[in-house]
Design an enzyme around this catalytic site. Structure first.
Site, PDB file in Angstrom:
ATOM      1  N   ALA A  70       0.859  -1.180   0.000  1.00  0.00           N
ATOM      2  CA  ALA A  70       0.000   0.000   0.000  1.00  0.00           C
ATOM      3  C   ALA A  70       0.897   1.231   0.000  1.00  0.00           C
ATOM      4  O   ALA A  70       1.973   1.232   0.601  1.00  0.00           O
ATOM      5  CB  ALA A  70      -0.928   0.001   1.216  1.00  0.00           C
ATOM      6  N   GLN A  71       0.445   2.277  -0.667  1.00  0.00           N
ATOM      7  CA  GLN A  71       1.267   3.472  -0.831  1.00  0.00           C
ATOM      8  C   GLN A  71       1.694   4.052   0.505  1.00  0.00           C
ATOM      9  O   GLN A  71       2.828   4.506   0.660  1.00  0.00           O
ATOM     10  CB  GLN A  71       0.504   4.522  -1.631  1.00  0.00           C
ATOM     11  N   GLY A  72       0.792   4.037   1.492  1.00  0.00           N
ATOM     12  CA  GLY A  72       1.104   4.599   2.796  1.00  0.00           C
ATOM     13  C   GLY A  72       2.164   3.833   3.555  1.00  0.00           C
ATOM     14  O   GLY A  72       2.714   4.337   4.535  1.00  0.00           O
ATOM     15  N   HIS A  73       2.446   2.607   3.134  1.00  0.00           N
ATOM     16  CA  HIS A  73       3.520   1.805   3.716  1.00  0.00           C
ATOM     17  C   HIS A  73       4.794   1.937   2.887  1.00  0.00           C
ATOM     18  O   HIS A  73       5.893   2.074   3.425  1.00  0.00           O
ATOM     19  CB  HIS A  73       3.119   0.328   3.759  1.00  0.00           C
ATOM     20  N   ILE A  74       4.637   1.867   1.563  1.00  0.00           N
ATOM     21  CA  ILE A  74       5.791   1.848   0.669  1.00  0.00           C
ATOM     22  C   ILE A  74       6.560   3.167   0.704  1.00  0.00           C
ATOM     23  O   ILE A  74       7.793   3.172   0.780  1.00  0.00           O
ATOM     24  CB  ILE A  74       5.336   1.517  -0.765  1.00  0.00           C
TER      25      ILE A  74
END
Length: 296
Positions: A23-27
């Site tokens: 997920a973008q918020g993790h990556i």
């Protein structure tokens, strides 16, 4: 001879395996963490799913001597579809396939003479720590949210569940080591017993807290900085919480952001503190240097 010496130098650098949820918020913060490691002379191998890589408009380009980007198939190569896919089935598949991918990377890098020294992983991937433990590798969770949020989850699963759930009726709760009180609107919605946990995410957070509690040296690298959350970073005595943030692109910390004029006075003050923390010699920079130094 010079090339051989250079290769030997790279092989002696601490080597981190960074595993992220797709997920973008993790990556994004995990990539910034990788950049910080490389800036301090470490090597980083970044692992996420094939579906996440396919969604990237601009895949990361870093020092190819120090950074490797790896992917694995989680069985959902076109991405998880909330409208049709079952999240419980997805959790099983990403765990099974991700665990094997980590195992394969650890073995292959060992065989190539560039073994990992450390495994870091973002939340929702507690099984990454279990794989690391099987290979006797230390691990740390890269917590992409504020330390205060980690405190809420930790105390929910460690003795304060009833008090936190009672906030749904309008009461406030005080948690150990934090001077502010929280009401229901301050807390993650899936901790509210009156609301549905539609993705059944609570057991994964419970497992994450259990994995950390079982670790003889539970370490959490936090996307925060010392001046922002001095209490929250110390409130869980059992955890070694290390502020390494803010994990933002450098453009947002060095004044090059074209939208910088939108910041109000208070936001501008904290942006200045964040810039100081992330800069060379700042508190987060020193924290990360000390963390890496402990690996030698």
């Amino acid at each position: 001879m010079a090339a051989a010496n250079n290769n030997n130098q790279h092989h002696h650098k601490p080597h981190f395996l960074i595993v992220t949820y797709p997920a973008q918020g993790h990556i994004n913060p995990a990539l910034q963490f990788a950049k910080r490691l490389i800036r301090l002379g470490a090597r980083a191998t970044f692992l996420t799913t094939l579906s996440a890589y396919r969604r990237m408009n601009n895949p990361p380009i870093l020092d190819d001597q120090l950074f490797t980007f790896q992917t694995f198939s989680d069985g959902y190569d076109d991405g998880f579809k909330a409208s049709g896919d079952k999240y419980d089935a997805y959790k099983i598949e990403i765990r099974r396939r991700g665990s094997q991918a980590i195992t394969d990377l650890i073995v292959s890098n060992e065989n190539l003479g560039r073994p990992f020294n450390y495994v870091t992983y973002t939340l929702l991937l507690p099984w990454a720590a279990e794989v690391a433990r099987e290979f006797h590798l230390p691990s740390a969770m890269l917590w992409i949210q504020p330390a205060t949020v980690l405190n809420i989850y930790y105390y929910y699963f460690n003795g304060h569940k009833d008090a936190i759930e009672n906030t749904a009726t309008g009461s406030a709760v005080a948690l150990p080591g934090v001077s502010v009180e929280f009401t229901g609107k301050d807390l993650p919605s899936f901790l509210d017993p009156t609301k549905d946990d539609i993705y059944n995410i609570k057991p994964t957070f419970q497992e994450q807290m259990d994995v950390l509690n079982e670790d003889p040296n539970p370490t959490v690298l936090v996307n925060s900085f010392d001046k922002l959350e001095p209490e929250a970073l110390k409130s869980i005595e059992k955890f070694k919480m290390i502020a390494v943030g803010p994990l933002l692109p450098s453009a947002f910390l060095d004044g090059k952001d074209p939208n910088d004029n939108s910041f109000g006075n208070n936001a501008r003050k904290w942006k200045s503190f964040a810039r100081e923390a992330a800069a060379e010699g700042g508190s987060s920079d020193q924290n990360l240097k000390a963390f890496i130094a402990e690996l030698h």
